[in-house]
Each structure stands twice: as structure tokens, then as C-alpha cells.
Design a protein around this motif. Structure first.
Motif, mmCIF file in Angstrom:
data_model
loop_
_atom_site.group_PDB
_atom_site.id
_atom_site.type_symbol
_atom_site.label_atom_id
_atom_site.label_comp_id
_atom_site.label_asym_id
_atom_site.label_seq_id
_atom_site.Cartn_x
_atom_site.Cartn_y
_atom_site.Cartn_z
ATOM 1 N N THR A 246 -64.629 -11.231 -71.330
ATOM 2 C CA THR A 246 -63.603 -11.853 -70.651
ATOM 3 C C THR A 246 -63.375 -13.211 -71.391
ATOM 4 O O THR A 246 -64.452 -14.119 -71.251
ATOM 5 N N ILE A 260 -58.505 -10.473 -71.617
ATOM 6 C CA ILE A 260 -58.734 -9.638 -70.657
ATOM 7 C C ILE A 260 -58.132 -8.138 -70.917
ATOM 8 O O ILE A 260 -58.484 -7.340 -70.182
ATOM 9 N N ASP A 293 -69.015 -4.606 -67.198
ATOM 10 C CA ASP A 293 -69.714 -5.528 -66.136
ATOM 11 C C ASP A 293 -71.358 -5.647 -66.769
ATOM 12 O O ASP A 293 -71.974 -6.530 -66.463
ATOM 13 N N ASN B 78 -60.027 -3.098 -61.446
ATOM 14 C CA ASN B 78 -60.831 -3.889 -60.932
ATOM 15 C C ASN B 78 -60.638 -5.279 -60.691
ATOM 16 O O ASN B 78 -59.609 -5.658 -60.939
ATOM 17 N N GLU B 79 -61.324 -6.008 -59.561
ATOM 18 C CA GLU B 79 -60.798 -7.215 -58.726
ATOM 19 C C GLU B 79 -60.385 -8.278 -59.814
ATOM 20 O O GLU B 79 -59.091 -8.677 -59.688
ATOM 21 N N GLU B 80 -61.129 -8.534 -60.928
ATOM 22 C CA GLU B 80 -60.731 -9.688 -61.605
ATOM 23 C C GLU B 80 -59.702 -9.285 -62.385
ATOM 24 O O GLU B 80 -58.654 -10.222 -62.365
ATOM 25 N N GLU B 81 -59.442 -8.238 -62.941
ATOM 26 C CA GLU B 81 -58.344 -7.735 -63.786
ATOM 27 C C GLU B 81 -57.126 -7.876 -62.834
ATOM 28 O O GLU B 81 -55.965 -8.160 -63.221
ATOM 29 N N ASN B 84 -56.076 -11.323 -61.813
ATOM 30 C CA ASN B 84 -55.372 -12.140 -62.820
ATOM 31 C C ASN B 84 -53.923 -11.582 -63.156
ATOM 32 O O ASN B 84 -52.987 -12.316 -63.488
ATOM 33 N N GLU B 102 -62.732 -17.619 -64.268
ATOM 34 C CA GLU B 102 -63.732 -16.758 -63.589
ATOM 35 C C GLU B 102 -63.358 -16.116 -62.315
ATOM 36 O O GLU B 102 -62.412 -17.039 -61.592
ATOM 37 N N LEU B 103 -63.609 -15.192 -61.840
ATOM 38 C CA LEU B 103 -63.173 -14.522 -60.658
ATOM 39 C C LEU B 103 -63.193 -15.414 -59.415
ATOM 40 O O LEU B 103 -62.500 -15.834 -58.647
ATOM 41 N N ASN B 104 -64.400 -16.170 -59.389
ATOM 42 C CA ASN B 104 -64.712 -16.981 -58.219
ATOM 43 C C ASN B 104 -63.878 -18.158 -58.121
ATOM 44 O O ASN B 104 -63.332 -18.776 -57.178
ATOM 45 N N LYS B 107 -60.533 -16.951 -57.239
ATOM 46 C CA LYS B 107 -60.422 -16.940 -55.552
ATOM 47 C C LYS B 107 -60.224 -18.293 -54.924
ATOM 48 O O LYS B 107 -59.479 -18.164 -53.927
#
Lengths: 326, 141
Positions: A246, A260, A293, B78-81, B84, B102-104, B107
Motif C-alpha cells: 500500500t 492501492i 496482508d 477489504n476494509e482499508e480499500e 479509501n 494507513e487504516l488506523n 479511521k
């Protein structure tokens, strides 16, 4: 020694098989390329698209080649199918033009071809779709007609089968965006829908590719300075590991790609059940099997297969669907 | 709850089609503190998706007390994608289109803003069999 290059097409031009046909053009054999379809027995849009990309890669990238001709037995009904699917039209448009009647193929009407198999199964094959991005053009806009067309083709199946067709189109679009971002060469798309006799099952196959250098070379070309020294020691597994991280992008100013895109393609394919293969450099990889992942070298390597020769850059995908419960 | 179906109510099938998205934005009039956005059979695109989400959230701010938004999609990512794709280019959350978070971090930005506005936001993801497979609470009630 013959005075022309001969490309003998395998009997089976379906699925991903044409991606691995080893065409070799030898400059010392003159300027013409003869493409032989004499043994052509099994065809579909997905396969013919890959055949076209494979041949174009050779013709366009070989300086001395100035033209091509085709040979086939006149009674071969598959030649008609190959014409209607747009193979000759696009070979004329994108390859080095021949000097005779294949130009007539420009007039072919762009409509799906329906055929019935020996077990009563129905196949709908879509003429190869050409995506050509012009310099400085808003590439998002260039993709809109492609998506609208796909939507029109696939929407009816979303009502009948367990099929997230909008997500399917989003994944195809992401692949096309990647192509648009990394190369100015045309992008070609082929699609077939196979419906079982009972109508209970549906199988979709597609291929999409361009004449660019692929992810492997692109990634190497855009490595940070501190990693370029290791360029020569990197194999394809390592470049894909980099490309899948990513935030890594080989086109940092692109609107469509922010590092991404590959994750969206791979995870999306996995989530909706597409078996997705990529052909790149000298390898093929079942990328829908990669766990994005857990990007270890081993994780990626187990999904890739060495093909021993450069194969261009193409995706092949297939999706098997079942009718929704009544 | 008032639920808007982007496809049925507004005829949008592709949220990458910014011209069309811009044309329907004015038609989204929020009149209930609990809003649903149905994005089934719609191709998720950016920033088209965030433009619609922004429109709803800005209007929800006009109401006092607790508000909520539920977004339903079959974009089984998936959550991150997914986050975004939904929030890229959002003016409400001030998420620039060129940034990959970054995901966190993503969020945190979203929940901080929702907290201030007192808006609960849930994204529900359905698979091809129309089963709910994931639900992301960006700010819980």
C-alpha cells in the motif's frame, strides 16, 4: 530458409492458452509475417484477445516487420468467428497494416456473437473492446463508455445469478486504470459468457492486456534511489511484493492510482470469486491466491510459475456463478 | 429512516461519472436524522462516492442531537480499500485525493469528525448472495 516469418496458431484459441503460444519473429526472415490459422479449432473472445495481444507485441515491437498476412482453410468456420470478434480489424488498426483486403474488416458490426455448444450450452462472446487513452486526456472519462457497455452487458445476469456485477466491473476498471497509468499503448479486452443448458450455472471468462512493459519492469523503473542498486538481483516475486505494498505507486501524480490499485484488484477478485491470472515478464501468477496482508516472498512465490520466455503483460480471469435460489 | 437508492432513485450506476453525480447532488434532500444510502449495483468510484456521502453528512449537521448514516454496498472489498474508495476526496473529512492513509489513521480522521457532529456512521458490506459479510462502525451510537 523461408523468406518470411511464420506464426502458426495453435488449435485451441480459448481461455488463457494463446498467452503462452511461443511466437518468434526472426528479423533475418524478411519483412512479412504470415499468420496461419489452418488448425484453428476452438475459439472464444477471451482467447482471441490474448492471441491478438501476443501477436501485436511481436509485430509492433519488431522494427523490420512491415506487414502481415493470414492463411486459413476456407471452410474453417472459426475464421468467421475470428473476423466478427474483431481480430483482423484491430490487427489492421494497431499492427502494421497489410496491403490487401483485411481492411474490409473495419465494417464489422460490433455485436455479441451467440453460439450453441454440442451439449446445448450457450456462449455469448463479445467483440474485443479497444481502450485507447490519448495523452493529456482525462482517463476517467475515457473509461466511462467501457464501464457503461459492461454494465449493459452484465446487468441482466446480476438479477439471476449470485453475481456482484458492479463490483466485477469496478475490478476490471481498476485493471484498465493500471494500464492507462503505466503505458500509452492500447488496452484490449475480451469477454465470454457460458451458460449451462439448464441455466443453473454461468461461467464468465475475460482477458485484458496492453502492449506495455508490465508491472515487473514498471516497478523496477520506479524504485526509490536506495533500492535501485539491487535492481539486477530482483526477480519478479520481489517486484510484485513491492508493487502490492500500500502506498507504492509507479505513477505518483496519477489521479487514478494511489498505490492501492493492485490491492483492490487482488482482494476484490478474491472476495467475489474471480480466479485471476497475470502474465508478466517470463512468468504467470495466480494473483487472486495471494494474501495481500501477508506479503512475504514465499507467499507470492507460491502463486507464480516460470514460463521460460517473455509473455507480454495480460490478465486472464474466470468466474463461476450459480443461479440464485428461487 | 429515509433511505436513498442511488441507482433506483437517481439513475446513477457509476460513481466515477462525476458529471452525473454533480447533477443529482442537489436532489438529495435530507429530511430525517437517520439516513440510509443504498449503493447496491453501483460502481464505487472516487471522489463520486465521497461527494454523495459529504452531501448527506453536511445536511445532517443541520439537525440537533444524535444523527446516523448507514451506507450499504455490495462492493465486497477489504476494509482499508473500501474506506479509501468511499472517502477519497471527501471535503467533509478533508481527505485529499492523492493521499493513501494507513487504516488506523484514516479511521481516526473519520471518527474525530463524526464525533464533533454527533453522527453515527455504519458501512454494511454484502456479498453476491446478499448476505451481510462485514459491518464497519465508523462511529457507534
Amino acid at each position: 530458409m523461408p523468406k518470411f516469418n511464420s506464426l502458426k496458431v495453435w488449435p485451441d484459441i480459448s481461455g488463457y492458452i494463446p498467452a503462452i503460444i511461443p511466437f518468434v519473429i526472426n528479423d533475418s526472415r524478411g519483412k512479412d509475417v504470415n499468420i496461419h490459422f489452418n488448425n484453428c479449432a476452438i475459439v472464444d473472445s477471451t482467447g482471441i484477445n490474448l492471441l491478438l495481444l501476443n501477436i501485436l507485441n511481436k509485430i509492433v515491437n519488431t522494427k523490420n516487420v512491415t506487414g502481415w498476412t493470414c492463411k486459413s482453410k476456407l471452410e474453417n468456420e472459426n475464421i468467421e468467428f475470428i473476423k466478427k470478434i474483431g481480430f483482423f480489424k484491430l490487427l489492421t488498426k494497431l499492427g502494421k497494416s497489410p496491403d490487401f483486403f483485411w481492411r474490409d474488416m473495419e465494417e464489422i458490426v460490433d455485436i455479441p456473437i451467440e453460439t450453441i455448444g454440442i451439449f446445448g450450452e450457450k456462449r455469448i462472446s463479445f467483440p474485443i473492446y479497444l481502450l485507447q487513452f490519448k495523452k493529456n486526456e482525462n482517463r476517467r472519462n475515457a473509461l466511462l463508455p467501457f464501464k457503461t457497455r459492461l454494465y449493459g452487458l452484465l446487468e441482466e445476469f446480476g438479477d439471476i445469478y449470485n453475481f456482484s456485477f458492479a463490483h466485477f466491473i469496478a475490478i476490471l476498471t481498476e485493471i484498465a486504470k493500471n494500464s492507462a497509468d503505466h503505458t500509452d499503448t492500447p488496452c484490449l479486452f475480451g469477454l465470454d459468457i457460458f451458460k449451462s443448458y439448464s441455466g443453473q450455472f454461468l461461467r464468465i471468462t475475460f482477458s485484458i492486456g496492453d502492449l506495455g512493459i508490465g508491472i515487473n519492469e514498471n516497478t523496477k523503473d520506479h524504485l526509490p534511489l536506495n533500492e535501485r542498486a539491487r535492481y539486477n538481483y530482483w526477480d519478479l516475486t520481489q517486484t510484485y511484493r513491492k508493487a502490492l505494498q500500500t502506498g507504492f505507486t509507479s505513477k505518483p501524480n496519477s489521479f487514478e492510482n494511489r498505490g492501492i490499485g493492485m490491492s483492490i484488484i487482488i482482494n476484490g477478485a478474491k472476495n467475489i470469486g474471480i480466479k485471476l491470472l497475470v502474465f508478466d515478464a517470463k512468468s504467470s501468477g495466480l494473483i487472486s491466491d495471494i494474501n495481500v496482508d501477508k506479503l512475504s516472498h514465499n507467499e507470492i512465490r507460491k502463486s507464480f510459475y516460470f514460463l521460460d520466455r517473455k509473455v507480454g503483460f495480460y490478465y486472464y480471469g474466470e468466474l463461476n456463478l450459480e443461479r440464485k435460489n428461487a | 429512516m429515509h433511505e436513498y437508492s442511488i441507482k433506483s432513485d437517481f439513475g446513477i450506476i457509476d460513481l466515477d461519472d462525476i458529471d452525473k453525480v454533480e447533477r443529482i447532488l442537489e436532489k438529495i434532500i435530507v429530511s430525517d436524522v437517520n439516513v440510509g444510502l443504498d449503493l447496491f449495483s453501483v460502481i464505487i468510484g472516487y471522489p463520486g462516492t465521497s461527494m454523495i456521502v459529504d452531501r448527506v453528512l453536511f445536511q445532517l449537521e443541520n439537525f440537533s442531537g444524535k444523527k446516523s448514516l448507514i451506507l450499504k454496498t455490495d462492493f465486497y472489498q477489504n476494509e482499508e480499500e473500501l474506506l479509501n474508495a468511499v472517502f477519497w476526496g471527501s471535503s467533509y473529512f478533508k481527505i485529499e485525493v492523492y493521499n493513501v492513509f494507513e487504516l488506523n489513521e484514516l479511521k481516526r480522521i473519520i471518527s474525530d469528525r463524526l464525533q464533533k457532529a454527533n453522527i453515527a456512521f455504519r458501512i454494511e458490506v454484502y456479498n453476491q448472495k446478499n448476505n451481510l459479510v462485514n459491518a464497519y462502525e465508523l462511529l457507534q451510537r
